[in-house]
Design an enzyme around this catalytic site. Structure first.
Site, PDB file in Angstrom:
ATOM      1  N   THR A  99       0.835  -1.198   0.000  1.00 53.26           N
ATOM      2  CA  THR A  99       0.000   0.000   0.000  1.00 53.26           C
ATOM      3  C   THR A  99       0.874   1.254   0.000  1.00 53.26           C
ATOM      4  O   THR A  99       2.096   1.175  -0.166  1.00 53.26           O
ATOM      5  CB  THR A  99      -1.032  -0.069   1.162  1.00 53.26           C
ATOM      6  OG1 THR A  99      -1.945   1.012   1.015  1.00 53.26           O
ATOM      7  CG2 THR A  99      -0.380  -0.005   2.536  1.00 53.26           C
ATOM      8  N   LYS A 118       3.480   1.368  -3.856  1.00 52.58           N
ATOM      9  CA  LYS A 118       2.895   0.595  -4.960  1.00 52.58           C
ATOM     10  C   LYS A 118       3.667   0.690  -6.283  1.00 52.58           C
ATOM     11  O   LYS A 118       3.689  -0.261  -7.049  1.00 52.58           O
ATOM     12  CB  LYS A 118       1.437   1.018  -5.202  1.00 52.58           C
ATOM     13  CG  LYS A 118       0.461   0.513  -4.150  1.00 52.58           C
ATOM     14  CD  LYS A 118      -0.957   0.914  -4.544  1.00 52.58           C
ATOM     15  CE  LYS A 118      -1.985   0.349  -3.598  1.00 52.58           C
ATOM     16  NZ  LYS A 118      -3.364   0.594  -4.070  1.00 52.58           N
ATOM     17  N   ASN A 120      -0.176  -3.988  -6.164  1.00 50.46           N
ATOM     18  CA  ASN A 120      -0.766  -3.990  -4.820  1.00 50.46           C
ATOM     19  C   ASN A 120      -0.721  -5.377  -4.174  1.00 50.46           C
ATOM     20  O   ASN A 120      -1.064  -5.513  -3.004  1.00 50.46           O
ATOM     21  CB  ASN A 120      -2.210  -3.457  -4.831  1.00 50.46           C
ATOM     22  CG  ASN A 120      -3.211  -4.477  -5.337  1.00 50.46           C
ATOM     23  OD1 ASN A 120      -2.860  -5.366  -6.101  1.00 50.46           O
ATOM     24  ND2 ASN A 120      -4.447  -4.354  -4.916  1.00 50.46           N
ATOM     25  N   ASP A 164      -6.682  -4.120  -7.855  1.00 44.77           N
ATOM     26  CA  ASP A 164      -7.618  -3.019  -7.551  1.00 44.77           C
ATOM     27  C   ASP A 164      -8.725  -2.903  -8.606  1.00 44.77           C
ATOM     28  O   ASP A 164      -9.890  -2.671  -8.268  1.00 44.77           O
ATOM     29  CB  ASP A 164      -6.876  -1.674  -7.463  1.00 44.77           C
ATOM     30  CG  ASP A 164      -6.126  -1.519  -6.143  1.00 44.77           C
ATOM     31  OD1 ASP A 164      -6.532  -2.145  -5.149  1.00 44.77           O
ATOM     32  OD2 ASP A 164      -5.138  -0.771  -6.119  1.00 44.77           O
ATOM     33  N   ALA A 183      -7.218  11.182 -11.569  1.00 42.64           N
ATOM     34  CA  ALA A 183      -6.219  10.557 -12.437  1.00 42.64           C
ATOM     35  C   ALA A 183      -5.046  10.005 -11.627  1.00 42.64           C
ATOM     36  O   ALA A 183      -3.955   9.814 -12.156  1.00 42.64           O
ATOM     37  CB  ALA A 183      -5.717  11.572 -13.471  1.00 42.64           C
ATOM     38  N   GLY A 229      -3.495   6.985  -8.724  1.00 39.21           N
ATOM     39  CA  GLY A 229      -3.295   5.534  -8.809  1.00 39.21           C
ATOM     40  C   GLY A 229      -4.618   4.783  -8.825  1.00 39.21           C
ATOM     41  O   GLY A 229      -4.799   3.837  -9.615  1.00 39.21           O
ATOM     42  N   ALA A 230      -5.551   5.190  -7.988  1.00 39.07           N
ATOM     43  CA  ALA A 230      -6.838   4.497  -7.919  1.00 39.07           C
ATOM     44  C   ALA A 230      -7.594   4.660  -9.238  1.00 39.07           C
ATOM     45  O   ALA A 230      -8.187   3.707  -9.750  1.00 39.07           O
ATOM     46  CB  ALA A 230      -7.660   5.048  -6.758  1.00 39.07           C
ATOM     47  N   GLY A 271     -17.891   2.344  -1.763  1.00 38.56           N
ATOM     48  CA  GLY A 271     -16.519   1.934  -2.072  1.00 38.56           C
ATOM     49  C   GLY A 271     -15.947   0.827  -1.206  1.00 38.56           C
ATOM     50  O   GLY A 271     -14.873   0.307  -1.515  1.00 38.56           O
TER      51      GLY A 271
HETATM   52  P1  ATR Z   1      -4.592   7.859  -5.332  1.00 38.88           P
HETATM   53  O1  ATR Z   1      -3.356   7.156  -5.735  1.00 38.88           O
HETATM   54  O2  ATR Z   1      -5.224   7.310  -4.080  1.00 38.88           O
HETATM   55  O3  ATR Z   1      -5.598   7.952  -6.440  1.00 38.88           O
HETATM   56  P2  ATR Z   1      -3.483  10.499  -5.725  1.00 38.88           P
HETATM   57  O4  ATR Z   1      -2.553   9.956  -6.739  1.00 38.88           O
HETATM   58  O5  ATR Z   1      -2.951  11.447  -4.711  1.00 38.88           O
HETATM   59  O6  ATR Z   1      -4.158   9.331  -4.897  1.00 38.88           O
HETATM   60  O7  ATR Z   1      -4.733  11.134  -6.485  1.00 38.88           O
HETATM   61  C1  ATR Z   1      -5.677  11.911  -5.833  1.00 38.88           C
HETATM   62  C2  ATR Z   1      -6.703  12.390  -6.866  1.00 38.88           C
HETATM   63  O8  ATR Z   1      -7.617  13.283  -6.208  1.00 38.88           O
HETATM   64  C3  ATR Z   1      -6.080  13.178  -7.997  1.00 38.88           C
HETATM   65  O9  ATR Z   1      -6.833  12.947  -9.172  1.00 38.88           O
HETATM   66  C4  ATR Z   1      -6.222  14.625  -7.509  1.00 38.88           C
HETATM   67  O10 ATR Z   1      -6.226  15.592  -8.534  1.00 38.88           O
HETATM   68  P3  ATR Z   1      -4.842  16.282  -9.011  1.00 38.88           P
HETATM   69  O11 ATR Z   1      -4.212  15.328  -9.976  1.00 38.88           O
HETATM   70  O12 ATR Z   1      -5.261  17.555  -9.644  1.00 38.88           O
HETATM   71  O13 ATR Z   1      -4.008  16.493  -7.765  1.00 38.88           O
HETATM   72  C5  ATR Z   1      -7.576  14.556  -6.880  1.00 38.88           C
HETATM   73  N1  ATR Z   1      -7.748  15.652  -5.908  1.00 38.88           N
HETATM   74  C6  ATR Z   1      -7.218  15.754  -4.675  1.00 38.88           C
HETATM   75  N2  ATR Z   1      -7.584  16.926  -4.081  1.00 38.88           N
HETATM   76  C7  ATR Z   1      -8.367  17.568  -4.990  1.00 38.88           C
HETATM   77  C8  ATR Z   1      -9.086  18.822  -4.993  1.00 38.88           C
HETATM   78  N3  ATR Z   1      -9.054  19.635  -3.921  1.00 38.88           N
HETATM   79  N4  ATR Z   1      -9.794  19.144  -6.099  1.00 38.88           N
HETATM   80  C9  ATR Z   1      -9.848  18.324  -7.167  1.00 38.88           C
HETATM   81  N5  ATR Z   1      -9.200  17.133  -7.227  1.00 38.88           N
HETATM   82  C10 ATR Z   1      -8.481  16.766  -6.157  1.00 38.88           C
END
Ligand code: ATR
Length: 281
Positions: free
Chosen positions: A66, A70, A91, A106, A134, A136-137, A245
């Site tokens: 995690t 990853k 993962n 995932d 966009a 990892g998830a 989720g």
């Molecule tokens: P994970 O791997 O869990 O998906 P991450 O890579 O940190 O985590 O991705 C978080 C996602 O939430 C991203 O798509 C992020 O958008 P950005 O690429 O612009 O950072 C989105 N996100 C987080 N905070 C946000 C906010 N305040 N408004 C819009 N999108 C947000």
């Protein structure tokens, strides 16, 4: 009761204390009376290579990986399964004949959760999916949707990151649109997925008016704390089918458990209630 022959698996993260995976896997171990254990392992980024390389030498069956490891663990695998390569993250690691095999479950967890909890008449292939986020998830979600031949409309606050993700996942029908066009894009959606961290406890809210969304579209959130996010609550209120989720977390764990312990476990309502009671009280 553990014997000297116990099979050992675990989860590697940093921090790892919040992980629900030990509760989940140990529930199944107990349910099946397996001589085995699943343990949390907090490993710092600078130590990850050494720890991964030691796994076959320690005789463990494998591990979940995690945050934040990853992507980093990929460099230490002997073999990487196609979906993990496509997503760019591992993962689940299986130790097989002393070799490290990296997988990503995932996306499978995402689809299994929808399949298990969707209304009977809803068909994943009936139209487009709008995916918010966009990271990892989101990559795992999009790769899984592409494998189901679903056309994806991707939008992310940082458009460049969405473009990168689209370039990386090329091969299926995937369109990137601006974040401020996300509400208009809902008009064509058969599925809406929040794959951002917005709406999670302690994070900002997801601002999204659902007016354009067909009432037949299924709405799901990868956020499961709170279980009913404000997105899901708003969708439910206007009559859309919703899937929370938590099931994605439960279903992504199934293939790892089967590889490590030799039994394919089942996600039941009893398991879901057990995890909910432990973690959401
Ligand atoms: P994970 O791997 O869990 O998906 P991450 O890579 O940190 O985590 O991705 C978080 C996602 O939430 C991203 O798509 C992020 O958008 P950005 O690429 O612009 O950072 C989105 N996100 C987080 N905070 C946000 C906010 N305040 N408004 C819009 N999108 C947000």
């Amino acid at each position: 009761m553990l014997t000297g022959k116990a099979k050992i698996a675990g989860v590697i993260g940093c921090p790892v204390g919040h992980s629900l995976s030990p509760k989940l896997h140990n529930y199944w171990l107990q349910e099946h009376g397996i001589d085995g254990a699943y343990i949390p392992l907090e490993v710092k980024p600078e130590d990850i290579g050494e720890v991964i390389a030691a796994l076959p030498k320690m005789g463990v069956q494998g591990v979940n990986i995690t945050v934040p490891h990853k992507e980093a663990v990929m460099a230490f695998m002997d073999e990487i399964a196609p979906e993990a390569r496509r997503i760019g993250a591992v993962n689940t690691v299986v130790v097989h004949d002393g070799r490290l095999i990296g997988m990503n479950t995932d996306g499978e967890g995402f689809v299994q959760n929808l399949t298990a909890n969707k209304p009977a008449h809803w068909d994943i292939a009936a139209g487009k999916a709008v995916v918010l986020g966009a990271g990892g998830a989101a990559k795992a979600v999009i790769a899984a949707l592409q494998a189901c031949k679903v056309e994806v409309v991707l939008t992310n606050r940082t458009r460049a990151k969405a473009e990168d993700t689209a370039a990386h996942l090329g091969g299926g029908a995937l369109t990137v649109i601006d974040w401020d066009k996300r509400e208009a894009a809902l008009r064509e959606a058969n599925l809406l997925v929040n794959a951002t961290s917005l709406g999670m406890s302690g994070q900002p809210a997801l601002e999204l008016a659902l007016d354009a969304l067909p009432v037949t579209a299924l709405v799901t959130d990868i956020v499961y704390k709170p279980l009913e996010t404000s997105l899901l609550a708003a969708a439910r209120t206007r009559g859309n089918p919703v899937v929370d989720g938590l099931g994605m977390l439960l279903y992504q764990a199934v293939p790892g458990f089967e590889h490590w312990f030799g039994v394919r476990p089942v996600v039941t309502d009893k398991l879901r209630d057990y995890i909910l009671n432990l973690s959401f009280r």
